[in-house]
Write a protein that holds these residues in place. Structure first.
Motif, PDB file in Angstrom:
ATOM      1  N   GLU A   1       0.923  -1.364   0.084  1.00 28.43           N
ATOM      2  CA  GLU A   1      -0.157   0.113  -0.010  1.00 28.43           C
ATOM      3  C   GLU A   1       0.833   1.401  -0.094  1.00 28.43           C
ATOM      4  O   GLU A   1       1.806   1.415   0.700  1.00 28.43           O
ATOM      5  CB  GLU A   1      -0.809   0.203   1.138  1.00 28.43           C
ATOM      6  CG  GLU A   1      -1.809   1.260   1.228  1.00 28.43           C
ATOM      7  CD  GLU A   1      -2.698   1.446   2.567  1.00 28.43           C
ATOM      8  OE1 GLU A   1      -3.269   2.204   2.752  1.00 28.43           O
ATOM      9  OE2 GLU A   1      -2.693   0.230   3.678  1.00 28.43           O
TER      10      GLU A   1
ATOM     11  N   GLN B   1       0.625   5.923  -0.336  1.00 27.99           N
ATOM     12  CA  GLN B   1      -0.225   6.942  -0.458  1.00 27.99           C
ATOM     13  C   GLN B   1       0.213   8.037  -1.329  1.00 27.99           C
ATOM     14  O   GLN B   1       1.708   8.159  -1.531  1.00 27.99           O
ATOM     15  CB  GLN B   1      -0.493   7.507   1.053  1.00 27.99           C
ATOM     16  CG  GLN B   1      -1.524   8.323   1.300  1.00 27.99           C
ATOM     17  CD  GLN B   1      -1.831   8.884   2.693  1.00 27.99           C
ATOM     18  OE1 GLN B   1      -1.151   9.889   3.137  1.00 27.99           O
ATOM     19  NE2 GLN B   1      -2.439   8.105   3.419  1.00 27.99           N
TER      20      GLN B   1
ATOM     21  N   GLY C   1      -4.932   9.462  -2.106  1.00 25.50           N
ATOM     22  CA  GLY C   1      -5.451   8.259  -2.111  1.00 25.50           C
ATOM     23  C   GLY C   1      -4.588   7.252  -1.755  1.00 25.50           C
ATOM     24  O   GLY C   1      -3.406   7.264  -1.594  1.00 25.50           O
ATOM     25  N   ASN C   2      -4.915   6.109  -1.822  1.00 28.15           N
ATOM     26  CA  ASN C   2      -4.355   4.757  -1.539  1.00 28.15           C
ATOM     27  C   ASN C   2      -4.113   3.947  -2.685  1.00 28.15           C
ATOM     28  O   ASN C   2      -5.223   3.461  -3.360  1.00 28.15           O
ATOM     29  CB  ASN C   2      -4.574   3.908  -0.370  1.00 28.15           C
ATOM     30  CG  ASN C   2      -4.511   4.907   0.865  1.00 28.15           C
ATOM     31  OD1 ASN C   2      -3.652   5.683   1.346  1.00 28.15           O
ATOM     32  ND2 ASN C   2      -5.503   4.690   1.917  1.00 28.15           N
ATOM     33  N   TYR C   3      -2.979   3.699  -3.045  1.00 29.04           N
ATOM     34  CA  TYR C   3      -2.818   2.680  -4.366  1.00 29.04           C
ATOM     35  C   TYR C   3      -2.634   1.082  -3.597  1.00 29.04           C
ATOM     36  O   TYR C   3      -1.554   1.112  -2.373  1.00 29.04           O
ATOM     37  CB  TYR C   3      -1.772   2.888  -5.011  1.00 29.04           C
ATOM     38  CG  TYR C   3      -2.165   3.902  -6.091  1.00 29.04           C
ATOM     39  CD1 TYR C   3      -2.833   3.108  -7.359  1.00 29.04           C
ATOM     40  CD2 TYR C   3      -1.908   5.198  -6.188  1.00 29.04           C
ATOM     41  CE1 TYR C   3      -3.229   4.274  -8.380  1.00 29.04           C
ATOM     42  CE2 TYR C   3      -2.099   6.035  -7.270  1.00 29.04           C
ATOM     43  CZ  TYR C   3      -3.009   5.502  -8.297  1.00 29.04           C
ATOM     44  OH  TYR C   3      -3.118   6.482  -9.272  1.00 29.04           O
TER      45      TYR C   3
ATOM     46  N   SER D   1      -5.304  -1.227  -7.538  1.00 31.82           N
ATOM     47  CA  SER D   1      -6.559  -0.902  -7.211  1.00 31.82           C
ATOM     48  C   SER D   1      -6.232   0.799  -6.665  1.00 31.82           C
ATOM     49  O   SER D   1      -5.147   0.858  -5.811  1.00 31.82           O
ATOM     50  CB  SER D   1      -7.357  -1.639  -6.264  1.00 31.82           C
ATOM     51  OG  SER D   1      -6.843  -1.627  -5.026  1.00 31.82           O
ATOM     52  N   TRP D   2      -6.983   1.840  -6.815  1.00 30.42           N
ATOM     53  CA  TRP D   2      -6.787   3.147  -6.215  1.00 30.42           C
ATOM     54  C   TRP D   2      -8.331   3.525  -5.748  1.00 30.42           C
ATOM     55  O   TRP D   2      -9.251   3.417  -6.240  1.00 30.42           O
ATOM     56  CB  TRP D   2      -6.498   3.974  -7.680  1.00 30.42           C
ATOM     57  CG  TRP D   2      -6.896   5.349  -7.560  1.00 30.42           C
ATOM     58  CD1 TRP D   2      -7.902   6.307  -7.844  1.00 30.42           C
ATOM     59  CD2 TRP D   2      -6.076   6.396  -6.820  1.00 30.42           C
ATOM     60  NE1 TRP D   2      -7.496   7.388  -7.719  1.00 30.42           N
ATOM     61  CE2 TRP D   2      -6.855   7.547  -6.883  1.00 30.42           C
ATOM     62  CE3 TRP D   2      -4.883   6.279  -5.649  1.00 30.42           C
ATOM     63  CZ2 TRP D   2      -6.359   8.620  -5.947  1.00 30.42           C
ATOM     64  CZ3 TRP D   2      -4.627   7.319  -4.976  1.00 30.42           C
ATOM     65  CH2 TRP D   2      -5.202   8.510  -5.214  1.00 30.42           C
ATOM     66  N   CYS D   3      -8.110   3.949  -4.349  1.00 27.69           N
ATOM     67  CA  CYS D   3      -9.101   4.430  -3.527  1.00 27.69           C
ATOM     68  C   CYS D   3      -8.665   5.840  -3.241  1.00 27.69           C
ATOM     69  O   CYS D   3      -7.987   6.225  -2.426  1.00 27.69           O
ATOM     70  CB  CYS D   3      -9.348   3.706  -2.213  1.00 27.69           C
ATOM     71  SG  CYS D   3      -9.600   1.987  -2.732  1.00 27.69           S
ATOM     72  N   GLU D   4      -9.765   6.790  -3.623  1.00 28.79           N
ATOM     73  CA  GLU D   4      -9.410   8.353  -3.359  1.00 28.79           C
ATOM     74  C   GLU D   4     -10.004   8.612  -2.023  1.00 28.79           C
ATOM     75  O   GLU D   4     -11.023   8.021  -1.701  1.00 28.79           O
ATOM     76  CB  GLU D   4     -10.152   9.153  -4.372  1.00 28.79           C
ATOM     77  CG  GLU D   4      -9.598  10.550  -4.721  1.00 28.79           C
ATOM     78  CD  GLU D   4     -10.337  11.260  -5.781  1.00 28.79           C
ATOM     79  OE1 GLU D   4     -10.636  12.499  -5.674  1.00 28.79           O
ATOM     80  OE2 GLU D   4      -9.680  10.835  -7.101  1.00 28.79           O
TER      81      GLU D   4
ATOM     82  N   GLU E   1     -13.443   0.584  -4.908  1.00 28.82           N
ATOM     83  CA  GLU E   1     -12.317   0.974  -5.766  1.00 28.82           C
ATOM     84  C   GLU E   1     -12.675   2.148  -6.686  1.00 28.82           C
ATOM     85  O   GLU E   1     -13.857   2.011  -7.465  1.00 28.82           O
ATOM     86  CB  GLU E   1     -11.887  -0.090  -6.645  1.00 28.82           C
ATOM     87  CG  GLU E   1     -11.251  -1.282  -5.972  1.00 28.82           C
ATOM     88  CD  GLU E   1     -10.793  -2.232  -6.589  1.00 28.82           C
ATOM     89  OE1 GLU E   1      -9.967  -3.007  -6.208  1.00 28.82           O
ATOM     90  OE2 GLU E   1     -11.312  -2.491  -7.962  1.00 28.82           O
TER      91      GLU E   1
ATOM     92  N   GLU F   1     -10.723   3.036  -9.257  1.00 23.62           N
ATOM     93  CA  GLU F   1      -9.880   2.644 -10.371  1.00 23.62           C
ATOM     94  C   GLU F   1      -9.150   1.332 -10.137  1.00 23.62           C
ATOM     95  O   GLU F   1      -8.855   0.931  -9.136  1.00 23.62           O
ATOM     96  CB  GLU F   1      -8.664   3.635 -11.355  1.00 23.62           C
ATOM     97  CG  GLU F   1      -9.409   4.635 -11.474  1.00 23.62           C
ATOM     98  CD  GLU F   1      -8.115   5.535 -12.376  1.00 23.62           C
ATOM     99  OE1 GLU F   1      -8.091   5.622 -13.729  1.00 23.62           O
ATOM    100  OE2 GLU F   1      -7.210   5.923 -11.612  1.00 23.62           O
TER     101      GLU F   1
ATOM    102  N   ASN G   1      -2.253   9.595 -11.870  1.00 21.47           N
ATOM    103  CA  ASN G   1      -1.610  10.628 -10.809  1.00 21.47           C
ATOM    104  C   ASN G   1      -0.212  10.608 -11.134  1.00 21.47           C
ATOM    105  O   ASN G   1       0.620   9.720 -11.167  1.00 21.47           O
ATOM    106  CB  ASN G   1      -1.748  10.132  -9.435  1.00 21.47           C
ATOM    107  CG  ASN G   1      -3.363  10.202  -8.953  1.00 21.47           C
ATOM    108  OD1 ASN G   1      -3.916  11.093  -9.113  1.00 21.47           O
ATOM    109  ND2 ASN G   1      -4.093   9.033  -8.766  1.00 21.47           N
TER     110      ASN G   1
END
Length: 423
Positions: free
Chosen positions: A296, A298, A308-310, A323-326, A340, A342, A409
């Motif tokens: 993970e 940030q 966000g966290n990838y 996966s990307w969570c904004e 997710e 993305e 990003n």
């Protein structure tokens, strides 16, 4: 009457003599120097060889004899002598000494700072340990060959200008001018006040020769303060240390203009430049060390209120899922679900080059809230130099040429830090 006859006879005789003389002289040509007239002797005879013929005299257009001027008579051509190229004088070639090369490179380095706000130059030269603390110049040449070739003055710094009384990070510092006074103060952290206390003077000079500083052996903070220049010209106080991105912490102006020239050979530094912040840093990662793991990291969204966290999943067989969570700053984590924004599918692989490990990822967006079915493919690829930190519980992903990015990003840093979530 008798006298008249005598006078007439005398007059006729004189006229006859004059006429005969005129006829005789008109038949005589110019006599040659050897007594020859028109190729014959004065007696009218041919010369002894008897074969010579009179040389005819050509007449010009006016009917007058044409007499050649001996001064304009063409001379027979003489054979030309072969041209020989003169050999250049052989100059004695004198090879530059090591001292001359060092002096020339130092002068050129200082000239490169003219017209800028840079007050000194600095290069990080890795970590010094007890095994080579007594042969630092030789160690620099062995471990930094390219830098030693370009800036030979670094390896020529004498022992009296190698400053520091502890093992740790090694820096080369070059004042902008040879007239700059320099002072180096040792300092230590006061754990009661959590401020740095001055311990004593390590070095002082009225002339700004290049010098080496060993410092920062414990704690990850700067154990030396360097003052250079004068109030009349410029004043530079600097604490030699590395930042969290593995770069020299160069001082800057209020407008973020660098006040020092960084000439570090980062590729040759290896992992040692991260040691002050991340502890045990390794470049020995292999593909098998990443297979079947998840990480993970940030990402800040620039000047927005979002981050966000990838999540990077390095699956077996080289399969990749991202996966990307904004998120939004100020909102509790409990208020977020696992939706997710993305999702990307692709491949990953590792390669080694000159003792460094490179991680390459390629992926295409396949899902998430931002995904639209039938959309044109959104693809992403990146190659990072990767380091293992925190005894294997963390990764550093470094983009050596541009800002470090992840799908959708672009980050304003060269380094991303990831934490292991499983595997």
């Amino acid at each position: 009457m008798k006298n008249k006859n005598i006078l007439l006879r005398a007059l006729l005789t004189g006229m006859l003599c004059i006429t005969s003389l005129t006829i005789f002289t008109g038949c005589i040509d110019k006599q040659d120097g050897d007594g020859m007239v028109n190729g014959r002797t004065a007696d009218g005879e041919l010369p002894e060889n008897g074969d010579a013929e009179p040389v005819p005299i050509k007449a010009n257009k006016a009917g007058k004899p044409e007499i050649k001027d001996s001064s304009t008579t063409e001379k027979p051509e003489q054979p030309e002598e072969p041209e020989t190229t003169p050999k250049p004088e052989k100059k004695e070639e004198t090879e530059e000494t090591e001292e001359q090369k060092a002096e020339k490179s130092l002068e050129a380095f200082r000239q490169s700072m003219e017209g800028t706000l840079q007050n000194f130059g600095v290069a990080f030269l890795g970590e010094v340990d007890e095994s080579y603390v007594d042969r630092i110049p030789e160690w620099i040449e062995e471990n930094f060959p390219d830098l030693s070739e370009e800036y030979p003055f670094v390896k020529m710094i004498p022992e009296e200008r190698i400053i520091g009384n502890e093992i740790g990070q090694l820096f080369c510092v070059v004042p902008r001018s040879g007239d700059d006074p320099v002072e180096i103060i040792e300092q230590r952290m006061n754990f009661e006040t959590f401020e740095m206390d001055e311990v004593g003077q390590l070095y002082s000079s009225e002339t700004g020769e290049p010098y080496l500083v060993m410092c920062n052996g414990v704690g990850g903070y700067a154990t030396a303060m360097i003052s250079m220049g004068t109030e009349a010209g410029y004043q530079a106080d600097w604490y030699p240390m590395m930042d969290m991105l593995g770069r020299v912490a160069v001082p800057v102006t209020e407008s973020d203009e660098p006040q020092a020239k960084d000439f570090t050979d980062y590729a040759a530094c290896g992992a040692s430049r991260f040691g002050g912040w991340y502890g045990d840093v390794s470049m020995e990662l292999k593909e098998k060390n990443l297979a079947d793991t998840s990480w993970e990291l940030q990402i800040a969204m620039g000047s927005t209120d979002s981050y966000g966290n990838y999540f990077l999943e390095f699956r077996k067989g080289g399969k990749l899922h991202i996966s990307w969570c904004e998120r939004e700053y100020g909102v509790d984590e409990e208020d977020y679900d696992d939706t997710e924004t993305e999702a990307y599918e692709g491949t990953w692989s590792c390669s080694q080059e000159k003792g460094r490990t490179y991680l390459t990822m390629e992926a295409t967006r396949t899902g998430g809230e931002w995904y639209q079915k039938g959309e044109d493919p959104v693809t992403w690829s990146e190659t990072f130099c990767v380091y293992s930190v925190y005894s294997g519980s963390g990764l550093l992903l470094e983009n050596e040429t541009e800002n470090a990015s992840m799908p959708s990003n672009q980050n304003d840093t060269q380094l991303l830090e990831a934490i292991r979530t499983y595997g």
